[in-house]
Design a protein around this motif. Structure first.
Motif, PDB file in Angstrom:
ATOM      1  N   GLN A   1     -22.233   2.230 -29.739  1.00  0.00           N
ATOM      2  CA  GLN A   1     -20.831   2.196 -30.150  1.00  0.00           C
ATOM      3  C   GLN A   1     -20.664   2.772 -31.554  1.00  0.00           C
ATOM      4  O   GLN A   1     -19.716   3.513 -31.827  1.00  0.00           O
ATOM      5  CB  GLN A   1     -20.302   0.763 -30.099  1.00  0.00           C
ATOM      6  CG  GLN A   1     -20.149   0.214 -28.688  1.00  0.00           C
ATOM      7  CD  GLN A   1     -19.762  -1.248 -28.684  1.00  0.00           C
ATOM      8  OE1 GLN A   1     -20.088  -1.991 -29.606  1.00  0.00           O
ATOM      9  NE2 GLN A   1     -19.059  -1.659 -27.655  1.00  0.00           N
TER      10      GLN A   1
ATOM     11  N   SER B   1     -14.659   2.171 -37.303  1.00  0.00           N
ATOM     12  CA  SER B   1     -14.038   3.478 -37.482  1.00  0.00           C
ATOM     13  C   SER B   1     -13.574   3.674 -38.915  1.00  0.00           C
ATOM     14  O   SER B   1     -13.792   4.730 -39.522  1.00  0.00           O
ATOM     15  CB  SER B   1     -12.855   3.615 -36.523  1.00  0.00           C
ATOM     16  OG  SER B   1     -12.199   4.848 -36.702  1.00  0.00           O
TER      17      SER B   1
ATOM     18  N   LEU C   1     -10.208  -4.894 -30.042  1.00  0.00           N
ATOM     19  CA  LEU C   1     -10.432  -3.628 -30.736  1.00  0.00           C
ATOM     20  C   LEU C   1     -10.777  -3.812 -32.210  1.00  0.00           C
ATOM     21  O   LEU C   1     -10.985  -2.822 -32.926  1.00  0.00           O
ATOM     22  CB  LEU C   1      -9.195  -2.732 -30.617  1.00  0.00           C
ATOM     23  CG  LEU C   1      -8.875  -2.181 -29.222  1.00  0.00           C
ATOM     24  CD1 LEU C   1      -7.660  -1.271 -29.281  1.00  0.00           C
ATOM     25  CD2 LEU C   1     -10.074  -1.441 -28.646  1.00  0.00           C
TER      26      LEU C   1
ATOM     27  N   TYR D   1     -14.179  -2.245 -33.281  1.00  0.00           N
ATOM     28  CA  TYR D   1     -14.117  -0.787 -33.196  1.00  0.00           C
ATOM     29  C   TYR D   1     -13.317  -0.205 -34.360  1.00  0.00           C
ATOM     30  O   TYR D   1     -13.751   0.759 -35.013  1.00  0.00           O
ATOM     31  CB  TYR D   1     -13.490  -0.349 -31.871  1.00  0.00           C
ATOM     32  CG  TYR D   1     -13.252   1.138 -31.804  1.00  0.00           C
ATOM     33  CD1 TYR D   1     -14.272   2.008 -31.440  1.00  0.00           C
ATOM     34  CD2 TYR D   1     -12.015   1.673 -32.147  1.00  0.00           C
ATOM     35  CE1 TYR D   1     -14.072   3.381 -31.407  1.00  0.00           C
ATOM     36  CE2 TYR D   1     -11.798   3.040 -32.129  1.00  0.00           C
ATOM     37  CZ  TYR D   1     -12.828   3.890 -31.755  1.00  0.00           C
ATOM     38  OH  TYR D   1     -12.613   5.240 -31.738  1.00  0.00           O
TER      39      TYR D   1
ATOM     40  N   VAL E   1     -18.409   5.991 -32.644  1.00  0.00           N
ATOM     41  CA  VAL E   1     -17.391   5.942 -33.696  1.00  0.00           C
ATOM     42  C   VAL E   1     -17.627   7.045 -34.719  1.00  0.00           C
ATOM     43  O   VAL E   1     -16.713   7.761 -35.117  1.00  0.00           O
ATOM     44  CB  VAL E   1     -17.379   4.556 -34.384  1.00  0.00           C
ATOM     45  CG1 VAL E   1     -16.516   4.598 -35.644  1.00  0.00           C
ATOM     46  CG2 VAL E   1     -16.850   3.492 -33.429  1.00  0.00           C
TER      47      VAL E   1
END
Length: 245
Positions: free
Chosen positions: A5, A195, A188, A191, A9
Protein backbone atom coordinates in the motif's frame (compact mmCIF):
# COMPACT_ATOMS: atom_id res chain seq x y z
CA UNK A 1 0.29 -5.92 2.42
CA UNK A 2 0.92 -2.64 4.19
CA UNK A 3 4.27 -2.23 2.41
CA UNK A 4 2.48 -2.74 -0.92
CA UNK A 5 0.00 0.00 0.00
CA UNK A 6 2.84 2.39 0.83
CA UNK A 7 4.52 1.74 -2.53
CA UNK A 8 1.18 2.29 -4.29
CA UNK A 9 0.74 5.62 -2.50
CA UNK A 10 4.29 6.71 -3.39
CA UNK A 11 3.68 5.83 -7.04
CA UNK A 12 0.45 7.86 -7.14
CA UNK A 13 2.14 10.81 -5.43
CA UNK A 14 5.03 10.84 -7.90
CA UNK A 15 2.58 10.53 -10.79
CA UNK A 16 0.45 13.45 -9.59
CA UNK A 17 3.49 15.58 -8.83
CA UNK A 18 4.97 15.00 -12.27
CA UNK A 19 1.66 15.99 -13.90
CA UNK A 20 2.07 19.43 -12.37
CA UNK A 21 5.57 19.93 -13.69
CA UNK A 22 7.59 21.45 -10.87
CA UNK A 23 5.50 22.92 -8.04
CA UNK A 24 7.10 26.22 -7.04
CA UNK A 25 9.01 26.85 -3.85
CA UNK A 26 7.56 30.13 -2.57
CA UNK A 27 9.75 31.86 0.04
CA UNK A 28 6.76 33.76 1.48
CA UNK A 29 5.25 30.42 2.54
CA UNK A 30 8.36 28.29 3.04
CA UNK A 31 7.94 24.55 2.60
CA UNK A 32 4.49 24.30 4.17
CA UNK A 33 1.31 26.33 4.57
CA UNK A 34 -2.19 25.59 5.85
CA UNK A 35 -5.05 27.22 3.92
CA UNK A 36 -8.28 27.30 5.96
CA UNK A 37 -11.22 28.03 3.67
CA UNK A 38 -14.76 29.18 4.60
CA UNK A 39 -13.79 31.09 7.74
CA UNK A 40 -17.08 32.59 8.91
CA UNK A 41 -19.38 32.76 11.95
CA UNK A 42 -21.24 29.73 10.55
CA UNK A 43 -18.28 27.51 11.49
CA UNK A 44 -17.04 29.07 14.71
CA UNK A 45 -17.08 25.86 16.85
CA UNK A 46 -15.37 23.89 14.07
CA UNK A 47 -12.76 26.62 13.61
CA UNK A 48 -12.06 26.59 17.33
CA UNK A 49 -11.37 22.86 17.16
CA UNK A 50 -9.10 23.16 14.11
CA UNK A 51 -7.12 26.12 15.43
CA UNK A 52 -6.67 24.42 18.81
CA UNK A 53 -4.79 21.65 16.97
CA UNK A 54 -2.76 24.17 14.99
CA UNK A 55 -1.89 25.96 18.24
CA UNK A 56 -0.86 22.69 19.86
CA UNK A 57 1.77 22.12 17.18
CA UNK A 58 2.92 25.75 16.96
CA UNK A 59 1.89 26.25 13.33
CA UNK A 60 0.07 29.56 13.72
CA UNK A 61 2.44 31.47 11.43
CA UNK A 62 2.04 28.83 8.72
CA UNK A 63 -1.76 29.17 8.75
CA UNK A 64 -3.80 31.42 6.44
CA UNK A 65 -7.46 32.05 7.30
CA UNK A 66 -9.61 32.79 4.25
CA UNK A 67 -12.58 34.76 5.54
CA UNK A 68 -16.04 35.02 3.97
CA UNK A 69 -17.12 38.54 5.05
CA UNK A 70 -20.88 38.02 4.54
CA UNK A 71 -21.50 34.28 4.30
CA UNK A 72 -24.50 33.54 2.10
CA UNK A 73 -25.35 37.25 2.04
CA UNK A 74 -27.04 36.69 5.40
CA UNK A 75 -24.19 36.50 7.91
CA UNK A 76 -22.14 39.71 7.98
CA UNK A 77 -19.13 38.99 10.16
CA UNK A 78 -19.24 42.39 11.88
CA UNK A 79 -22.55 41.46 13.52
CA UNK A 80 -20.97 38.46 15.30
CA UNK A 81 -18.83 39.78 18.13
CA UNK A 82 -17.63 36.36 19.31
CA UNK A 83 -16.38 35.57 15.80
CA UNK A 84 -14.71 38.97 15.39
CA UNK A 85 -12.97 38.61 18.76
CA UNK A 86 -11.87 35.10 17.84
CA UNK A 87 -10.32 36.17 14.52
CA UNK A 88 -8.63 39.18 16.11
CA UNK A 89 -7.16 36.88 18.75
CA UNK A 90 -5.83 34.48 16.12
CA UNK A 91 -4.31 37.40 14.22
CA UNK A 92 -2.42 38.45 17.36
CA UNK A 93 -1.09 34.88 17.68
CA UNK A 94 0.45 34.99 14.18
CA UNK A 95 -2.35 33.65 11.96
CA UNK A 96 -2.73 35.42 8.60
CA UNK A 97 -6.20 36.82 7.81
CA UNK A 98 -7.03 36.68 4.10
CA UNK A 99 -10.07 36.96 1.83
CA UNK A 100 -12.34 34.24 0.40
CA UNK A 101 -14.83 36.00 -1.84
CA UNK A 102 -17.54 38.12 -0.26
CA UNK A 103 -20.73 36.06 0.14
CA UNK A 104 -19.50 32.71 -1.29
CA UNK A 105 -22.82 32.40 -3.15
CA UNK A 106 -22.32 30.41 -6.34
CA UNK A 107 -19.30 31.22 -8.49
CA UNK A 108 -19.49 34.83 -7.38
CA UNK A 109 -16.10 35.87 -8.79
CA UNK A 110 -16.77 34.36 -12.20
CA UNK A 111 -18.05 37.78 -13.15
CA UNK A 112 -17.24 41.05 -14.93
CA UNK A 113 -14.65 43.49 -13.65
CA UNK A 114 -17.08 46.00 -12.13
CA UNK A 115 -18.88 43.33 -10.09
CA UNK A 116 -15.57 41.88 -8.93
CA UNK A 117 -14.32 45.34 -7.95
CA UNK A 118 -17.44 46.11 -5.96
CA UNK A 119 -17.35 42.81 -4.06
CA UNK A 120 -13.63 43.13 -3.44
CA UNK A 121 -14.04 46.61 -1.94
CA UNK A 122 -16.83 45.34 0.32
CA UNK A 123 -14.61 42.49 1.46
CA UNK A 124 -11.64 44.76 2.13
CA UNK A 125 -13.86 47.14 4.13
CA UNK A 126 -15.13 44.24 6.24
CA UNK A 127 -11.63 43.01 7.09
CA UNK A 128 -10.48 46.57 7.83
CA UNK A 129 -12.78 46.51 10.87
CA UNK A 130 -10.33 44.06 12.49
CA UNK A 131 -7.30 45.87 11.03
CA UNK A 132 -6.62 43.09 8.53
CA UNK A 133 -5.29 43.86 5.06
CA UNK A 134 -5.32 40.68 2.98
CA UNK A 135 -2.36 39.77 0.83
CA UNK A 136 -3.95 36.60 -0.59
CA UNK A 137 -7.31 35.65 -2.11
CA UNK A 138 -8.96 32.33 -2.86
CA UNK A 139 -12.06 32.46 -5.04
CA UNK A 140 -15.03 30.40 -3.83
CA UNK A 141 -14.81 27.01 -5.55
CA UNK A 142 -11.62 28.32 -7.22
CA UNK A 143 -13.93 29.82 -9.86
CA UNK A 144 -12.54 33.08 -11.23
CA UNK A 145 -13.00 34.96 -14.50
CA UNK A 146 -10.08 36.65 -16.25
CA UNK A 147 -11.57 40.14 -15.63
CA UNK A 148 -11.98 39.36 -11.90
CA UNK A 149 -8.43 38.02 -11.73
CA UNK A 150 -7.22 41.28 -13.28
CA UNK A 151 -9.07 43.33 -10.67
CA UNK A 152 -7.52 41.36 -7.81
CA UNK A 153 -4.01 41.59 -9.22
CA UNK A 154 -4.46 45.33 -9.83
CA UNK A 155 -5.17 45.65 -6.07
CA UNK A 156 -1.79 44.01 -5.38
CA UNK A 157 -3.48 40.83 -4.12
CA UNK A 158 -1.96 37.42 -4.90
CA UNK A 159 -4.52 34.82 -5.97
CA UNK A 160 -4.18 31.18 -4.91
CA UNK A 161 -5.87 28.67 -7.17
CA UNK A 162 -6.24 24.92 -7.03
CA UNK A 163 -3.06 24.25 -9.03
CA UNK A 164 -1.52 27.69 -9.65
CA UNK A 165 -0.71 30.90 -7.81
CA UNK A 166 -1.05 34.25 -9.63
CA UNK A 167 1.08 37.24 -8.65
CA UNK A 168 0.37 40.97 -9.11
CA UNK A 169 3.38 41.28 -11.42
CA UNK A 170 1.55 39.11 -13.96
CA UNK A 171 3.47 35.88 -13.39
CA UNK A 172 2.01 32.53 -12.33
CA UNK A 173 3.57 29.43 -10.79
CA UNK A 174 2.32 25.83 -10.39
CA UNK A 175 1.66 24.79 -6.79
CA UNK A 176 0.88 21.59 -4.91
CA UNK A 177 -2.41 22.32 -3.10
CA UNK A 178 -4.36 19.34 -1.75
CA UNK A 179 -7.21 18.62 0.65
CA UNK A 180 -7.21 15.29 2.46
CA UNK A 181 -9.93 15.81 5.06
CA UNK A 182 -13.07 16.49 3.01
CA UNK A 183 -15.60 14.39 4.97
CA UNK A 184 -12.87 11.77 5.31
CA UNK A 185 -14.29 8.22 5.82
CA UNK A 186 -12.58 6.26 8.58
CA UNK A 187 -11.48 3.42 6.23
CA UNK A 188 -9.50 5.93 4.12
CA UNK A 189 -7.69 7.59 7.04
CA UNK A 190 -4.48 5.55 6.76
CA UNK A 191 -4.36 5.94 2.99
CA UNK A 192 -4.88 9.72 3.10
CA UNK A 193 -2.29 10.10 5.84
CA UNK A 194 0.26 8.05 3.90
CA UNK A 195 -0.51 10.03 0.76
CA UNK A 196 -0.07 13.39 2.52
CA UNK A 197 3.19 12.33 4.14
CA UNK A 198 4.55 11.00 0.85
CA UNK A 199 3.47 14.15 -0.99
CA UNK A 200 5.14 16.37 1.59
CA UNK A 201 8.35 14.37 1.29
CA UNK A 202 8.50 14.28 -2.52
CA UNK A 203 7.15 17.74 -3.37
CA UNK A 204 10.17 19.98 -3.88
CA UNK A 205 8.12 23.17 -3.79
CA UNK A 206 5.78 24.60 -1.19
CA UNK A 207 3.22 22.08 0.09
CA UNK A 208 -0.24 23.62 0.64
CA UNK A 209 -2.71 21.79 2.90
CA UNK A 210 -6.27 23.02 2.34
CA UNK A 211 -8.97 22.57 4.99
CA UNK A 212 -12.69 23.30 5.17
CA UNK A 213 -14.21 23.61 8.66
CA UNK A 214 -17.11 21.21 9.02
CA UNK A 215 -15.78 18.91 6.31
CA UNK A 216 -12.58 18.35 8.32
CA UNK A 217 -14.18 17.98 11.75
CA UNK A 218 -15.36 14.39 11.73
CA UNK A 219 -13.41 11.83 13.75
CA UNK A 220 -11.21 10.66 10.88
CA UNK A 221 -10.47 14.23 9.77
CA UNK A 222 -9.39 15.28 13.25
CA UNK A 223 -7.21 12.17 13.61
CA UNK A 224 -5.59 12.96 10.27
CA UNK A 225 -4.81 16.51 11.38
CA UNK A 226 -3.37 15.38 14.70
CA UNK A 227 -1.04 12.87 13.05
CA UNK A 228 -0.01 14.98 10.07
CA UNK A 229 0.51 18.25 11.95
CA UNK A 230 2.55 16.38 14.55
CA UNK A 231 4.87 15.12 11.80
CA UNK A 232 5.10 18.60 10.26
CA UNK A 233 5.87 20.26 13.59
CA UNK A 234 8.73 17.84 14.18
CA UNK A 235 10.63 18.95 11.06
CA UNK A 236 12.50 22.06 9.99
CA UNK A 237 11.98 23.57 6.57
CA UNK A 238 14.51 25.21 4.31
CA UNK A 239 14.14 28.72 5.69
CA UNK A 240 14.50 27.62 9.31
CA UNK A 241 10.87 27.88 10.39
CA UNK A 242 8.95 24.87 11.58
CA UNK A 243 7.58 22.95 8.66
CA UNK A 244 8.35 20.22 6.23
CA UNK A 245 11.92 19.12 5.77
Amino acid sequence: MKRLQVFAVLFLVLLSSSSLGSPAYLPAFGRFAILVHDVSPAYLPQLEEITALIDEYGLQNETYLFVIPDHGGKMPMWKYKAFMDFIEGLKREGYHVELHGYTHVGDEFDCNASTAGRKLELGLDALAVINATPTYFIAPRYSLSKPALGVLLDHNITVIGEDFIYFPNGTAEPIYNREYTWYLPEPLLDYQLASARASSAFTRGTFFLSLHPGAANNEAGVEFLKAFLRSVAGCENRDGRKGLG
